[in-house]
Design a protein around this motif. Sequence first.
Motif, short mmCIF file in Angstrom:
data_model
loop_
_atom_site.label_atom_id
_atom_site.label_comp_id
_atom_site.label_asym_id
_atom_site.label_seq_id
_atom_site.Cartn_x
_atom_site.Cartn_y
_atom_site.Cartn_z
N ALA A 208 0.83 -1.21 -0.11
CA ALA A 208 0.13 0.13 0.08
C ALA A 208 0.87 1.51 0.01
O ALA A 208 0.24 2.31 -0.14
CB ALA A 208 -0.83 0.00 1.02
N VAL A 209 2.04 1.18 0.28
CA VAL A 209 2.73 2.46 0.44
C VAL A 209 2.91 3.50 -0.59
O VAL A 209 2.89 4.56 -0.78
CB VAL A 209 4.37 2.15 0.99
CG1 VAL A 209 5.34 3.14 0.97
CG2 VAL A 209 4.31 1.26 2.34
N SER A 210 3.18 2.50 -1.92
CA SER A 210 3.34 3.72 -3.28
C SER A 210 2.04 4.59 -3.29
O SER A 210 2.17 5.65 -3.66
CB SER A 210 3.55 2.84 -4.33
OG SER A 210 4.92 2.31 -4.34
N ALA A 211 0.84 4.05 -3.26
CA ALA A 211 -0.39 4.49 -3.23
C ALA A 211 -0.65 5.65 -2.12
O ALA A 211 -1.10 6.73 -2.40
CB ALA A 211 -1.52 3.72 -3.22
N ILE A 212 -0.25 5.20 -0.91
CA ILE A 212 -0.31 6.37 0.17
C ILE A 212 0.58 7.45 -0.08
O ILE A 212 0.47 8.62 0.06
CB ILE A 212 0.25 5.68 1.55
CG1 ILE A 212 -0.96 4.60 1.69
CG2 ILE A 212 0.21 6.79 2.44
CD1 ILE A 212 -0.75 3.75 3.06
N GLU A 213 2.16 7.09 -0.61
CA GLU A 213 2.75 8.33 -0.94
C GLU A 213 2.23 9.07 -2.10
O GLU A 213 2.37 10.57 -1.85
CB GLU A 213 4.24 7.59 -1.51
CG GLU A 213 4.96 7.06 -0.37
CD GLU A 213 6.38 6.38 -1.13
OE1 GLU A 213 7.31 7.47 -1.63
OE2 GLU A 213 6.56 5.17 -0.96
N ASP A 214 1.69 8.32 -2.96
CA ASP A 214 1.17 9.33 -4.19
C ASP A 214 -0.07 10.25 -3.52
O ASP A 214 -0.08 11.46 -3.76
CB ASP A 214 0.62 8.50 -5.11
CG ASP A 214 1.61 7.83 -6.00
OD1 ASP A 214 2.68 8.19 -5.85
OD2 ASP A 214 1.26 6.89 -6.79
N LEU A 215 -0.93 9.73 -2.75
CA LEU A 215 -1.98 10.42 -2.15
C LEU A 215 -1.44 11.76 -1.21
O LEU A 215 -2.10 12.65 -1.32
CB LEU A 215 -2.86 9.50 -1.39
CG LEU A 215 -3.91 10.19 -0.06
CD1 LEU A 215 -5.09 10.39 -0.93
CD2 LEU A 215 -4.16 9.33 1.00
N LEU A 216 -0.44 11.42 -0.64
CA LEU A 216 0.08 12.33 0.43
C LEU A 216 0.62 13.42 -0.42
O LEU A 216 0.62 14.67 -0.04
CB LEU A 216 0.82 11.93 1.33
CG LEU A 216 0.43 10.71 2.27
CD1 LEU A 216 1.39 10.15 3.32
CD2 LEU A 216 -0.71 11.44 3.31
N HIS A 217 1.40 13.21 -1.25
CA HIS A 217 2.06 14.35 -2.46
C HIS A 217 0.84 15.31 -2.86
O HIS A 217 1.06 16.19 -2.86
CB HIS A 217 2.83 13.43 -3.25
CG HIS A 217 4.04 13.06 -2.96
ND1 HIS A 217 5.13 13.95 -2.48
CD2 HIS A 217 4.70 11.65 -2.76
CE1 HIS A 217 6.18 13.22 -2.11
NE2 HIS A 217 6.00 11.98 -2.15
N LYS A 218 -0.18 14.58 -3.36
CA LYS A 218 -1.06 15.07 -4.23
C LYS A 218 -1.98 15.93 -2.81
O LYS A 218 -2.62 16.93 -3.38
CB LYS A 218 -2.19 14.01 -4.89
CG LYS A 218 -1.56 13.49 -6.14
CD LYS A 218 -2.56 12.45 -6.49
CE LYS A 218 -2.03 11.79 -7.76
NZ LYS A 218 -2.81 10.72 -8.33
N GLN A 219 -1.99 15.78 -1.70
CA GLN A 219 -2.88 16.24 -0.82
C GLN A 219 -2.10 17.23 -0.46
O GLN A 219 -2.45 18.31 0.59
CB GLN A 219 -3.19 15.27 0.37
CG GLN A 219 -4.08 14.34 0.15
CD GLN A 219 -5.57 14.98 -0.26
OE1 GLN A 219 -5.92 15.88 0.12
NE2 GLN A 219 -6.17 14.72 -1.43
N GLY A 220 -0.76 17.60 -0.80
CA GLY A 220 0.29 18.71 -0.39
C GLY A 220 0.81 18.57 0.90
O GLY A 220 1.02 19.21 1.79
N ILE A 221 0.79 17.26 1.47
CA ILE A 221 1.30 16.98 2.75
C ILE A 221 2.75 17.16 2.75
O ILE A 221 3.63 16.76 1.86
CB ILE A 221 1.28 15.63 3.17
CG1 ILE A 221 -0.27 15.21 3.35
CG2 ILE A 221 1.98 15.36 4.49
CD1 ILE A 221 -1.11 16.03 4.20
N PRO A 222 3.45 18.26 3.76
CA PRO A 222 4.74 18.73 3.36
C PRO A 222 5.95 17.78 3.84
O PRO A 222 7.04 18.03 3.60
CB PRO A 222 4.80 19.87 4.44
CG PRO A 222 3.85 19.52 5.38
CD PRO A 222 2.73 18.70 4.86
N GLY A 223 5.57 16.78 4.36
CA GLY A 223 6.88 15.84 4.63
C GLY A 223 6.19 14.45 5.42
O GLY A 223 5.12 14.49 5.91
N MET A 224 7.07 13.48 5.28
CA MET A 224 6.64 12.24 5.93
C MET A 224 8.04 11.28 5.89
O MET A 224 9.03 11.68 5.36
CB MET A 224 5.76 11.57 5.09
CG MET A 224 6.34 10.61 3.65
SD MET A 224 5.24 10.15 2.76
CE MET A 224 4.76 11.35 1.51
N SER A 225 7.93 10.71 7.00
CA SER A 225 9.13 9.42 7.11
C SER A 225 8.70 8.16 6.96
O SER A 225 7.41 7.88 7.59
CB SER A 225 9.52 9.75 8.49
OG SER A 225 10.43 10.85 8.74
#
Length: 108
Positions: A14-31
């Motif tokens: 699920a990680v790739s899809a979550i990363e894509d979602l967070l980028h599209k939502q404008g989330i400023p960062g993640m680890s």
Amino acid sequence: MSFAKITAIVRPAAVSAIEDLLHKQGIPGMSIGHVKGYGDYADFYRNDWMVSHVRIEIFIAETMAEQVAEKIMDVAHTGLEGDGLVAILPVSAVYHIRTKKRCEENAC
């Protein structure tokens, strides 16, 4: 500004899809890091019961935490055991080490 920490432990698939979602939502960062463990779901075919998952951590404005957590769950949900979990924790302060400044509204 009040902050929250979102910790999501999800299936590696699920990680790739979550990363894509967070980028599209404008989330400023993640680890993101790989973890092993067991809880409701355990691999009983292994001696240690451990299951591989991925942990995603996000520091975000408290007002956005529930919305982001729900979106992560929507993407990671399969309806099967081992889908993972999402936790939201309060954060008293966030600092940038480089500048030694506390993150405030519109300045993090």
